[in-house]
Design a protein around this motif. Structure first.
Motif, PDB file in Angstrom:
ATOM      1  N   UNK A  48      -0.250   4.809   7.371  1.00 12.07           N
ATOM      2  CA  UNK A  48      -0.061   3.554   6.642  1.00 12.07           C
ATOM      3  C   UNK A  48      -0.403   2.385   7.558  1.00 12.07           C
ATOM      4  N   UNK A  49      -1.146   1.450   7.015  1.00 12.80           N
ATOM      5  CA  UNK A  49      -1.540   0.288   7.789  1.00 12.80           C
ATOM      6  C   UNK A  49      -2.859   0.451   8.507  1.00 12.80           C
ATOM      7  N   UNK A  50      -3.439   1.662   8.477  1.00  9.78           N
ATOM      8  CA  UNK A  50      -4.725   1.877   9.120  1.00  9.78           C
ATOM      9  C   UNK A  50      -5.856   1.414   8.205  1.00  9.78           C
ATOM     10  N   UNK A  51      -6.882   0.793   8.764  1.00  3.91           N
ATOM     11  CA  UNK A  51      -8.044   0.430   7.935  1.00  3.91           C
ATOM     12  C   UNK A  51      -8.668   1.684   7.324  1.00  3.91           C
ATOM     13  N   UNK A  52      -9.102   1.578   6.074  1.00  3.51           N
ATOM     14  CA  UNK A  52      -9.674   2.737   5.384  1.00  3.51           C
ATOM     15  C   UNK A  52     -10.915   3.258   6.105  1.00  3.51           C
ATOM     16  N   UNK A  55     -10.340   6.215   8.222  1.00  2.00           N
ATOM     17  CA  UNK A  55     -10.169   7.493   7.537  1.00  2.00           C
ATOM     18  C   UNK A  55     -11.498   8.016   7.004  1.00  2.00           C
ATOM     19  N   UNK A  56     -12.290   7.128   6.435  1.00  2.62           N
ATOM     20  CA  UNK A  56     -13.606   7.498   5.899  1.00  2.62           C
ATOM     21  C   UNK A  56     -14.629   6.531   6.500  1.00  2.62           C
ATOM     22  N   UNK A  57     -15.225   6.883   7.631  1.00  5.13           N
ATOM     23  CA  UNK A  57     -16.131   5.946   8.322  1.00  5.13           C
ATOM     24  C   UNK A  57     -17.388   5.612   7.533  1.00  5.13           C
ATOM     25  N   UNK A  58     -17.841   6.545   6.683  1.00  8.77           N
ATOM     26  CA  UNK A  58     -19.083   6.323   5.943  1.00  8.77           C
ATOM     27  C   UNK A  58     -18.873   6.715   4.488  1.00  8.77           C
ATOM     28  N   UNK A  59     -19.400   5.918   3.562  1.00  5.29           N
ATOM     29  CA  UNK A  59     -19.216   6.190   2.142  1.00  5.29           C
ATOM     30  C   UNK A  59     -19.799   7.537   1.744  1.00  5.29           C
ATOM     31  N   UNK A 152      -5.143   4.097  -3.133  1.00  5.72           N
ATOM     32  CA  UNK A 152      -5.640   3.123  -2.168  1.00  5.72           C
ATOM     33  C   UNK A 152      -6.544   2.087  -2.812  1.00  5.72           C
ATOM     34  N   UNK A 153      -7.174   2.453  -3.917  1.00  6.38           N
ATOM     35  CA  UNK A 153      -8.041   1.548  -4.655  1.00  6.38           C
ATOM     36  C   UNK A 153      -8.060   2.024  -6.102  1.00  6.38           C
ATOM     37  N   UNK A 154      -8.719   1.315  -7.006  1.00  5.99           N
ATOM     38  CA  UNK A 154      -8.728   1.773  -8.404  1.00  5.99           C
ATOM     39  C   UNK A 154      -9.235   3.193  -8.589  1.00  5.99           C
ATOM     40  N   UNK A 155     -10.069   3.696  -7.675  1.00  2.45           N
ATOM     41  CA  UNK A 155     -10.643   5.031  -7.865  1.00  2.45           C
ATOM     42  C   UNK A 155     -10.343   6.001  -6.727  1.00  2.45           C
TER      43      UNK A 155
END
Length: 285
Positions: A48-52, A55-59, A152-155
């Motif tokens: 929690x609090x970590x930039x996304x 967790x996922x460096x590349x889309x 974390x987001x809508x999807x």
């Protein structure tokens, strides 16, 4: 002059501590770590609090309509907590205090050794708020100690639990009765209204009749959408219940009335569920 005296007193205290490091740990070992600190570090331990982007460096690692399983590396979490507890470590005194407190901080936070989870990116996260997730290990045991389930987001949905996930079942929220048929479904399974003596042992009213279903019929005109012929479906269901002795007065061969209640029972649909298996089987060391 008073200010200078206070500063001089603090400086002498610092000198004393540096000259006698044992004083750094002179406080009672049982003193509780402040709750604000353990709560903050505990949130970090479950990301929690970590930039996304961490967790996922590349889309491309999480394309649309995909799920990605993961296992947390305990060394990575330890490094994260180490970095968090090193904030402000700018002098020898602070380094000494940190060395004395770090063991107590880790004991208070107590990060879980084996943590696994998944990240789901799909429109179902938006379309069905409150998705239910049930995770299981390789032996089929339910992993109930859920650490985090958050949109974390809508999807995008993040799920974390203790233990090693082998597969997960994701379903619609079972908050109310669902009625109808699935799109593209050619038939509708039949349910027992009452249970005849010929039914399998332990069969309960409302249970599905093995191998029994009725054909669905649709109206020809529906503006491009298929519309059920409700009256025809009711007659077909009633006849099928008679044929399977599934709507009898208990203890007799007399047929019970087929009312809207029986019709509604036959149209009950369970929530939709999808199972995803973690085929890569990454294991936490």
């Amino acid at each position: 002059m008073t200010r200078l005296a206070q500063r001089n007193s603090q400086f002498l205290n610092l000198q004393t501590l540096l000259a006698r490091p044992a004083l750094l740990s002179a406080g009672p070992a049982s003193d509780p770590v402040p709750g604000e600190i353990t709560q903050w570090l505990g949130k970090l331990a479950v990301l929690k609090g970590l930039p996304f982007g961490y967790l996922v460096p590349d889309e491309a690692m999480l394309p649309p309509e995909s799920i990605r399983f993961f296992v947390l590396d305990p060394n990575w979490i330890n490094a994260l907590l180490e970095g968090a507890t090193s904030i402000g470590r700018s002098c020898t005194l602070e380094a000494g205090i940190d060395a004395q407190l770090v063991a107590r901080l880790y004991a208070a936070v107590s990060p879980t050794a084996t943590v696994s989870g998944f990240v789901l990116r799909s429109n179902v996260v938006t379309g069905w708020p409150g998705l239910e997730v049930r995770a299981y290990d390789a032996a089929g045991h339910r992993l109930d100690a859920v650490l985090r389930q958050e949109q974390l987001s809508p999807t995008v949905l993040l799920f974390m639990t203790t233990g090693q996930i082998s597969y997960v079942d994701i379903s619609e929220p079972a908050e109310a009765m669902h009625f109808g048929v699935d799109i593209g479904q050619a038939g509708k399974s039949l349910r027992y209204v009452t249970v005849p003596p010929s039914a399998p042992a332990k069969t309960q009213p409302g249970g599905q009749i093995e191998g029994a279903s009725v054909k669905l019929s649709y109206r020809a005109a529906g503006g491009g959408k298929r519309v059920l012929k409700i009256a025809d479906l009711a007659k077909t269901l009633q006849a099928a219940l008679v044929a399977n002795s599934a709507n009898l007065v208990p203890g007799t061969a007399q047929q019970r009335p087929f009312t809207p209640a029986e019709f509604a029972l036959e149209l009950v649909e369970g929530v939709q569920a999808v199972r995803f298996e973690n085929t890569d089987k990454e294991v936490s060391s």
